[in-house]
Design an enzyme around this catalytic site. Structure first.
Site, PDB file in Angstrom:
ATOM      1  N   ASN A  50      12.518  -9.114 -32.098  1.00 17.37           N
ATOM      2  CA  ASN A  50      11.730  -9.018 -32.731  1.00 17.37           C
ATOM      3  C   ASN A  50      12.632  -9.984 -33.785  1.00 17.37           C
ATOM      4  OD1 ASN A  50      10.679  -7.739 -34.520  1.00 17.37           O
ATOM      5  ND2 ASN A  50      10.080  -6.608 -33.222  1.00 17.37           N
ATOM      6  N   ILE A  65       2.808   4.205 -33.596  1.00 15.10           N
ATOM      7  CA  ILE A  65       3.812   5.319 -34.446  1.00 15.10           C
ATOM      8  C   ILE A  65       3.340   5.161 -36.085  1.00 15.10           C
ATOM      9  CG2 ILE A  65       5.916   5.898 -36.727  1.00 15.10           C
ATOM     10  CD1 ILE A  65       7.066   3.794 -34.223  1.00 15.10           C
ATOM     11  N   LYS A  68      -7.174  -4.396 -38.461  1.00 12.67           N
ATOM     12  CA  LYS A  68      -5.980  -3.766 -38.356  1.00 12.67           C
ATOM     13  C   LYS A  68      -5.937  -2.247 -39.425  1.00 12.67           C
ATOM     14  CE  LYS A  68      -2.153  -5.938 -36.778  1.00 12.67           C
ATOM     15  NZ  LYS A  68      -1.290  -6.665 -36.278  1.00 12.67           N
ATOM     16  N   LYS A  72      -5.864   1.593 -37.451  1.00 13.21           N
ATOM     17  CA  LYS A  72      -5.190   2.079 -37.899  1.00 13.21           C
ATOM     18  C   LYS A  72      -5.341   3.259 -38.580  1.00 13.21           C
ATOM     19  CE  LYS A  72      -1.994  -0.722 -36.161  1.00 13.21           C
ATOM     20  NZ  LYS A  72      -0.518  -0.307 -35.294  1.00 13.21           N
TER      21      LYS A  72
END
Ligand code: CTP
Length: 416
Positions: free
Chosen positions: A220, A319, A353, A357
């Site tokens: 990307n 991750i 998010k 997360k």
């Protein structure tokens, strides 16, 4: 939140006395002077007589925009005391290059020429003395030099170290003066409050690259600049920093340990053991969400039929979420900060998010508006609030984010 704005140039408002003693490395001091001024500092150059054998005061005057001072008998000073005036005005004195002879003069506290005199006369409690030695490798290694350097440090000077490589004399080894850009970084770092002293910060940065076959892959547009700026800012704030970087073309920030990886799986494998010793994790990497399920061992060839290869994908490990759910993060020993690269609805996406997360702080930005650029605008989102950091250089934003993280770590400390 405490994010504050600082002047645009990282040395804006700082006055530096740049002292040159005799050595071929004086040629690098011209560039250093230029870099200090570009960073916003004002620079007063002081040269020993030996330094003027290597570079002219005219060059240094033109670059600094001020007459160079070289003698304690310089009558331009109304009180005829340049050693007092120059050392009182300074926020920092940098001797670059500092020759073996000049080190000896400093150790002895000599005062028979202006540069060593003003170092001796400086108010030690508020004007730091930074030393950038430059000399032949044998001179550097000599016990007399090493003994003098130990004494100089014991007397309060800050030794910036030397580079290793081919020397002007043709020999190879330690003793080269650090490069101008390295010295600039040292000077900037010196003024940064050490709000992260004692912290171990782990940063991921850049894109990941997921192989399709040995010559092709999916990646990307992330440049890694934001993550590198955060690693630099954390190091300057006194942290021990490890930067795990995907494929990018960026120099490693000074004093930062860097580990290069390619794929998301490699990034996770590198980060996992490091996170056992880290106290802060900042995930800026634009990790590829998917990778080709079965990367081909050999290059996929066209077979002439016009048929395109059918690629199957598998999801990469997350991750950030993995580390945020680790026992150390759950026990409050690893403070995790996520990034959100969005293309729209920044606040709503960042809030979603944050929850998904499981991190205490999430930094939102509009990916297409910042990928590859030197500036950015950030939205800091936590469970209670959202604060905008307006568009600015990534370096400035990184410093603001690091200050915010330090503030949160301090706020979380148990009060005694
Ligand atoms: N991240 C990660 N590992 C992944 C994907 C993302 O560590 N496999 C981290 C990023 O470094 C960033 C945060 O998670 O800190 C959010 O990344 P982003 O790409 O914005 O979000 P995604 O989780 O990929 O979600 P989506 O693609 O749906 O926006």
């Amino acid at each position: 939140m405490t994010a504050s704005s600082t002047p645009v140039g990282e040395l804006a408002g700082r006055h530096i006395v740049l002292g040159l003693s005799g050595g071929i490395a004086c040629y690098k001091s011209a560039e250093l002077c230029r870099l200090l001024i570009k960073a916003g500092a004002t620079v007063q150059v002081v040269m020993t007589e030996a330094a003027t054998q290597f570079i002219t005061p005219v060059t240094m005057q033109a670059l600094s925009g001020r007459p160079v001072v070289g003698s304690q008998w310089d009558a331009r000073e109304p009180n005829n005391m340049p050693h007092i005036n120059l050392s009182r005005e300074a926020d920092l004195i940098l001797i670059a290059p500092c020759s073996a002879d000049f080190i000896t003069r400093l150790v002895a506290g000599r005062s028979d020429e202006l540069l060593s005199l003003l170092c001796l006369a400086r108010p030690m409690d508020r004007v730091p003395l930074l030393i950038a030695p430059a000399m032949n490798r044998e001179m550097w290694l000599h016990p007399a030099t090493q003994r003098n350097l130990r004494q100089l440090q014991a007397d309060g000077a800050l030794l910036l170290g030397v580079g290793n490589g081919l020397q002007a004399c043709g020999e190879t080894g330690d003793g080269r003066m650090l490069e101008a850009a390295e010295l600039l970084e040292e000077v900037i770092a010196h003024f940064v409050p050490k709000t992260l002293a004692g912290q171990r910060v782990l940063v991921t940065a850049g894109p990941t690259y997921e192989a399709i076959d040995p010559v092709r892959g999916i990646t990307n547009l992330s440049s890694g600049k934001m993550g590198f700026a955060i690693a630099r800012a954390a190091q300057q704030a006194g942290a021990e920093v490890t930067l795990v970087a995907g494929p990018v073309h960026l120099p490693t920030p000074r004093g930062v340990e860097r580990i290069d990886v390619r794929s998301a799986a490699q990034m996770l494998a590198a980060v996992r053991p490091l996170s056992e010793h880290a106290s802060v994790f900042v995930a800026t990497a634009a990790v590829a969400d998917w990778r080709p399920a079965n990367a081909s061992e050999h290059k996929i060839k066209k077979d002439g039929s016009g048929k395109t290869p059918q690629l199957e994908f598998t999801e990469n490990p997350d991750i950030l979420a993995t580390l945020a759910q680790s026992p150390r993060a759950q026990a409050g020993q690893l403070y995790c900060v996520g990034f959100a690269a969005e293309s729209q609805d920044l606040l709503a996406n960042a809030q979603a998010k944050l929850a998904r997360k499981g991190v205490p702080l999430l930094v939102g930005n509009i990916g297409p508006a910042t990928f590859g650029q030197d500036d950015n605008a950030l939205l800091l989102v936590d469970a209670q609030s959202a604060v905008e950091l307006p568009r600015a250089s990534k370096r400035l934003l990184a410093a603001q984010l690091v200050a915010e993280i330090a503030h949160r770590l301090n706020a979380a400390k148990p009060t005694t």
